[in-house]
Design a protein around this motif. Structure first.
Motif, PDB file in Angstrom:
ATOM      1  N   TYR A 123      35.053  48.059  34.960  1.00  0.00           N
ATOM      2  CA  TYR A 123      36.493  48.048  34.965  1.00  0.00           C
ATOM      3  C   TYR A 123      37.250  47.860  33.816  1.00  0.00           C
ATOM      4  O   TYR A 123      38.216  48.420  33.585  1.00  0.00           O
ATOM      5  N   GLU A 174      39.992  50.255  32.226  1.00  0.00           N
ATOM      6  CA  GLU A 174      41.529  49.797  31.905  1.00  0.00           C
ATOM      7  C   GLU A 174      41.760  49.866  30.364  1.00  0.00           C
ATOM      8  O   GLU A 174      42.775  50.282  30.015  1.00  0.00           O
ATOM      9  N   ILE A 194      42.282  53.551  29.554  1.00  0.00           N
ATOM     10  CA  ILE A 194      43.574  54.178  30.069  1.00  0.00           C
ATOM     11  C   ILE A 194      44.678  53.714  29.251  1.00  0.00           C
ATOM     12  O   ILE A 194      45.666  54.361  28.860  1.00  0.00           O
ATOM     13  N   ALA A 235      44.190  45.800  38.155  1.00  0.00           N
ATOM     14  CA  ALA A 235      43.968  47.131  38.164  1.00  0.00           C
ATOM     15  C   ALA A 235      45.342  47.860  38.767  1.00  0.00           C
ATOM     16  O   ALA A 235      45.905  48.520  38.124  1.00  0.00           O
ATOM     17  N   PHE A 236      46.267  47.021  39.402  1.00  0.00           N
ATOM     18  CA  PHE A 236      47.602  47.314  39.952  1.00  0.00           C
ATOM     19  C   PHE A 236      48.519  46.916  38.744  1.00  0.00           C
ATOM     20  O   PHE A 236      49.358  47.847  38.526  1.00  0.00           O
ATOM     21  N   THR A 295      47.747  47.311  35.632  1.00  0.00           N
ATOM     22  CA  THR A 295      47.388  48.438  34.654  1.00  0.00           C
ATOM     23  C   THR A 295      48.027  49.913  35.033  1.00  0.00           C
ATOM     24  O   THR A 295      48.668  50.304  34.470  1.00  0.00           O
ATOM     25  N   THR A 296      47.993  50.008  36.539  1.00  0.00           N
ATOM     26  CA  THR A 296      48.543  50.970  36.889  1.00  0.00           C
ATOM     27  C   THR A 296      50.083  51.008  36.673  1.00  0.00           C
ATOM     28  O   THR A 296      50.799  52.055  36.401  1.00  0.00           O
ATOM     29  N   GLY A 297      50.731  49.672  36.899  1.00  0.00           N
ATOM     30  CA  GLY A 297      52.147  49.650  36.688  1.00  0.00           C
ATOM     31  C   GLY A 297      52.697  49.961  35.554  1.00  0.00           C
ATOM     32  O   GLY A 297      53.544  50.399  35.169  1.00  0.00           O
ATOM     33  N   VAL A 333      51.056  52.076  33.207  1.00  0.00           N
ATOM     34  CA  VAL A 333      51.311  53.390  33.082  1.00  0.00           C
ATOM     35  C   VAL A 333      52.112  54.209  33.811  1.00  0.00           C
ATOM     36  O   VAL A 333      52.883  54.783  33.147  1.00  0.00           O
ATOM     37  N   VAL A 334      52.425  53.904  34.874  1.00  0.00           N
ATOM     38  CA  VAL A 334      53.215  54.387  35.767  1.00  0.00           C
ATOM     39  C   VAL A 334      54.590  54.148  35.363  1.00  0.00           C
ATOM     40  O   VAL A 334      55.405  55.091  35.255  1.00  0.00           O
ATOM     41  N   SER A 385      54.223  46.123  41.078  1.00  0.00           N
ATOM     42  CA  SER A 385      52.625  46.387  40.989  1.00  0.00           C
ATOM     43  C   SER A 385      51.713  45.274  40.810  1.00  0.00           C
ATOM     44  O   SER A 385      50.751  45.128  41.834  1.00  0.00           O
ATOM     45  N   GLY A 444      49.383  43.990  43.830  1.00  0.00           N
ATOM     46  CA  GLY A 444      48.022  43.782  43.589  1.00  0.00           C
ATOM     47  C   GLY A 444      47.724  42.416  44.068  1.00  0.00           C
ATOM     48  O   GLY A 444      46.463  41.932  44.646  1.00  0.00           O
TER      49      GLY A 444
END
Length: 137
Positions: A8, A12, A15, A63-64, A66-68, A70-71, A119, A123
């Motif tokens: 993971y 991350e 990304i 994870a959320f 990291t997504t936050g 990026v998005v 995010s 999470g």
């Protein structure tokens, strides 16, 4: 479990590095990406928090987040530009300088941070739900 944590972490980091490379190269003319490249230490700090959460066994939150990151940088940049363009259309002759300055503000950073915080909250909720389901078994 420890091996999964490293997998993971590698995903991350990959990304986050891709987004940083985009900010420093291809997208460096875009407002928020240019800001992130110029303030790379802030971006690095955000990534470090996400990785720290992963190693504190908060996999969903990490994870959320990291997504936050990026998005949020994409949404903040492009939605911020749209809002700024809409607001600049409201500028008329005779407005006070303060009002003109406010209408020319690009809200991308605020949107980016808002997406990251949202995010993180999602999470945390997912982490609690996962823990609750795991305890029932």
């Amino acid at each position: 479990m420890k091996r999964n944590k490293y997998i993971y972490a590698i995903i991350e980091v990959f990304i986050l590095v891709v987004i940083a490379l985009l900010a420093f190269t291809v997208l460096n003319t875009e407002y928020l990406f240019e800001w992130a490249a110029h303030n790379w230490n802030f971006y690095l700090f955000l990534g470090a928090i996400a990785l720290l959460l992963l190693f504190l066994n908060k996999r969903f939150v990490s994870a959320f987040m990291t997504t936050g990151i990026v998005v949020g940088i994409f949404v903040g940049n492009y939605l911020g530009r749209l809002i700024k363009g809409f607001n600049e259309g409201k500028i008329v002759e005779g407005m006070k300088a303060e009002e003109v300055y406010r209408l020319r503000h690009h809200p991308g950073f605020e949107i980016w941070i808002g997406v990251i915080l949202l995010s993180i909250v999602i999470g945390i909720v997912m982490q609690m739900i996962g823990k609750h389901i795991h305890q029932k078994r």
